[in-house]
Design a protein around this motif. Structure first.
Motif, PDB file in Angstrom:
ATOM      1  N   VAL A   1      48.847  30.106  35.922  1.00 39.59           N
ATOM      2  CA  VAL A   1      48.015  30.906  35.016  1.00 39.59           C
ATOM      3  C   VAL A   1      46.921  29.988  34.484  1.00 39.59           C
ATOM      4  N   THR A   2      45.752  30.061  35.081  1.00 35.40           N
ATOM      5  CA  THR A   2      44.643  29.201  34.685  1.00 35.40           C
ATOM      6  C   THR A   2      43.821  29.859  33.579  1.00 35.40           C
ATOM      7  N   HIS A   3      42.946  29.073  32.991  1.00 32.24           N
ATOM      8  CA  HIS A   3      42.140  29.570  31.874  1.00 32.24           C
ATOM      9  C   HIS A   3      41.156  30.643  32.334  1.00 32.24           C
ATOM     10  N   ASN A   4      40.477  30.404  33.435  1.00 31.88           N
ATOM     11  CA  ASN A   4      39.492  31.379  33.914  1.00 31.88           C
ATOM     12  C   ASN A   4      40.148  32.655  34.431  1.00 31.88           C
ATOM     13  N   MET A   5      41.428  32.586  34.775  1.00 36.48           N
ATOM     14  CA  MET A   5      42.122  33.793  35.224  1.00 36.48           C
ATOM     15  C   MET A   5      42.241  34.813  34.090  1.00 36.48           C
ATOM     16  N   ILE A   6      42.350  34.344  32.864  1.00 39.84           N
ATOM     17  CA  ILE A   6      42.427  35.265  31.728  1.00 39.84           C
ATOM     18  C   ILE A   6      41.142  36.085  31.633  1.00 39.84           C
ATOM     19  N   ASP A   7      40.010  35.441  31.886  1.00 38.89           N
ATOM     20  CA  ASP A   7      38.743  36.178  31.879  1.00 38.89           C
ATOM     21  C   ASP A   7      38.680  37.167  33.038  1.00 38.89           C
ATOM     22  N   ASP A   8      39.210  36.794  34.198  1.00 43.47           N
ATOM     23  CA  ASP A   8      39.235  37.724  35.336  1.00 43.47           C
ATOM     24  C   ASP A   8      40.074  38.960  35.027  1.00 43.47           C
ATOM     25  N   ILE A   9      41.164  38.770  34.318  1.00 42.04           N
ATOM     26  CA  ILE A   9      42.018  39.911  33.963  1.00 42.04           C
ATOM     27  C   ILE A   9      41.262  40.884  33.067  1.00 42.04           C
ATOM     28  N   HIS A  10      40.556  40.366  32.080  1.00 34.84           N
ATOM     29  CA  HIS A  10      39.792  41.249  31.188  1.00 34.84           C
ATOM     30  C   HIS A  10      38.638  41.921  31.929  1.00 34.84           C
ATOM     31  N   ASN A  11      38.074  41.264  32.918  1.00 36.59           N
ATOM     32  CA  ASN A  11      37.023  41.905  33.714  1.00 36.59           C
ATOM     33  C   ASN A  11      37.570  43.088  34.499  1.00 36.59           C
ATOM     34  N   HIS A  12      38.787  42.966  35.016  1.00 34.44           N
ATOM     35  CA  HIS A  12      39.410  44.098  35.710  1.00 34.44           C
ATOM     36  C   HIS A  12      39.762  45.216  34.736  1.00 34.44           C
ATOM     37  N   TRP A  13      40.137  44.839  33.535  1.00 34.37           N
ATOM     38  CA  TRP A  13      40.529  45.849  32.544  1.00 34.37           C
ATOM     39  C   TRP A  13      39.352  46.678  32.048  1.00 34.37           C
ATOM     40  N   LYS A  14      38.143  46.301  32.376  1.00 35.12           N
ATOM     41  CA  LYS A  14      36.996  47.118  31.970  1.00 35.12           C
ATOM     42  C   LYS A  14      37.046  48.509  32.603  1.00 35.12           C
TER      43      LYS A  14
END
Length: 352
Positions: A173-186
């Motif tokens: 679980v990397t730091h930038n992966m958290i941002d990718d998850i929120h991008n999908h949640w849009k």
């Protein structure tokens, strides 16, 4: 009479030849292209636009008097946890003994984050409240999903052809992966996460960090496939601020994993254990970027009857072998005594 006519024709031919040569000479010396009759007329060329006059350069005194507006403003994030490259594959309790790059080189970029980089993490502000973050997370999640809602959600996102998928590799679980998850949640209620490699040894750890760092909820878990739900009242416009890492930082130097002499053994006993392990049959053969969900259970069962266990990690890579050994040391628990030729030799330790 005939002589007069003959002289006139000769004079006429000489005149025609002279005119022909003059015309040919004019054509050869002319720079204009030959324009045959009935050829379409070329379009009139547009007048060239007048070039704009260049502005005069400002003097150094004028430039120094102007305020500087291009400076980057540090990003402020209210997230209450320390920023790391990998949350699931690092242990904050183990302090490194050295660094491969100076601490002043922050992976977030110079002046882009209001936190100081310590070489392994960017600590959160002591004023951040963990309980407030937990309350906001519960508000966003809302009421628990019913069985029908969970079934419908899982049916949409659990299949391999799901477009909302994130691959989780050896970085965990990397730091930038958290941002990718929120991008999908849009545009989607949930995201499918496919886990491969070393992190699959401890799927509970992956689920914990995904829920804690993203604020979502794991609604489906099957071997290495996860479905992470965003919550009933998730608003993409009010998503948390997650500054991105611009590059992967160099991993620090940690204490040596395998000691020359294992704890509780002498040098001769340690050497004998290593030789026995190399000659013993392999318990499992691990593949590169495979699914290692059942490795911990198999090693524990083998230690009930055997003292030494060998894992064949051919083509896995020495770096991944050491990562596997570190995780098995804490999960089984056991003592790694040798990493050689992509083989892992584990000792169960002394039992009382």
């Amino acid at each position: 009479m005939l002589s007069i006519r003959r002289s006139l024709t000769l004079a006429k031919e000489a005149k025609d030849s002279f005119l022909f040569l003059c015309n040919l000479r004019a054509r050869l010396l002319s720079t204009d292209y030959d324009d045959p009759p009935f050829s379409p007329l070329s379009k009139p060329t547009k007048p060239l636009r007048e070039k704009k006059t260049k502005q005069k350069k400002k003097t150094k005194q004028d430039q120094s008097s102007e305020p500087v507006t291009n400076r980057t403003v540090p990003v402020t994030s209210d997230l209450p946890f320390d920023f790391r490259y990998s949350y699931s594959e690092t242990n904050p309790a183990i302090e490194p003994i050295g660094f491969r790059e100076p601490k002043r080189f922050s992976p977030f970029g110079p002046g882009r984050l209001d936190r100081n980089w310590t070489g392994t993490s960017a600590p959160a502000s002591p004023e951040s409240d963990q309980s407030q973050w937990a309350e906001e997370r519960e508000k966003i999640l809302g009421e628990p999903l019913t069985e029908e809602e969970v079934t419908e959600l899982v049916e949409r996102y659990r299949h391999s052809d799901c477009p909302r998928q994130i691959n989780l590799g050896k970085g965990g679980v990397t730091h930038n992966m958290i941002d990718d998850i929120h991008n999908h949640w849009k545009k989607a209620e949930a995201v499918r996460i496919k886990c491969l490699g070393v992190p699959t040894l401890d799927m509970d750890n992956i689920c914990f960090h995904l829920e804690e760092k993203s604020g979502g909820k794991i609604v489906y878990r099957n071997i290495n496939i996860l479905v992470l739900y965003r919550g009933r009242y998730y608003d993409p416009k009010n998503r948390p601020i997650i500054p991105l890492m611009l590059w992967k930082p160099y991993p620090p130097i940690y204490p040596r994993l395998v000691k020359n002499v294992a704890d509780g053994l002498t040098f001769e006993e340690t050497k004998e254990m290593r030789n026995r392990g190399l000659l013993s049959p392999a318990l499992m053969k691990l593949t590169r970027n495979g699914v290692y969900v059942n490795v911990v259970g198999r090693v524990r069962e083998e230690f009930d009857t055997e003292e030494i266990v060998r894992l064949d990690c051919t083509h896995v890579g020495m770096s991944d072998c050491k990562r596997i050994g570190v995780k098995l040391k804490d999960l089984v628990p056991c003592v790694p005594i040798l990493f050689k030729d992509e083989q892992i030799i584990l000792w169960r330790g002394k039992r009382n």
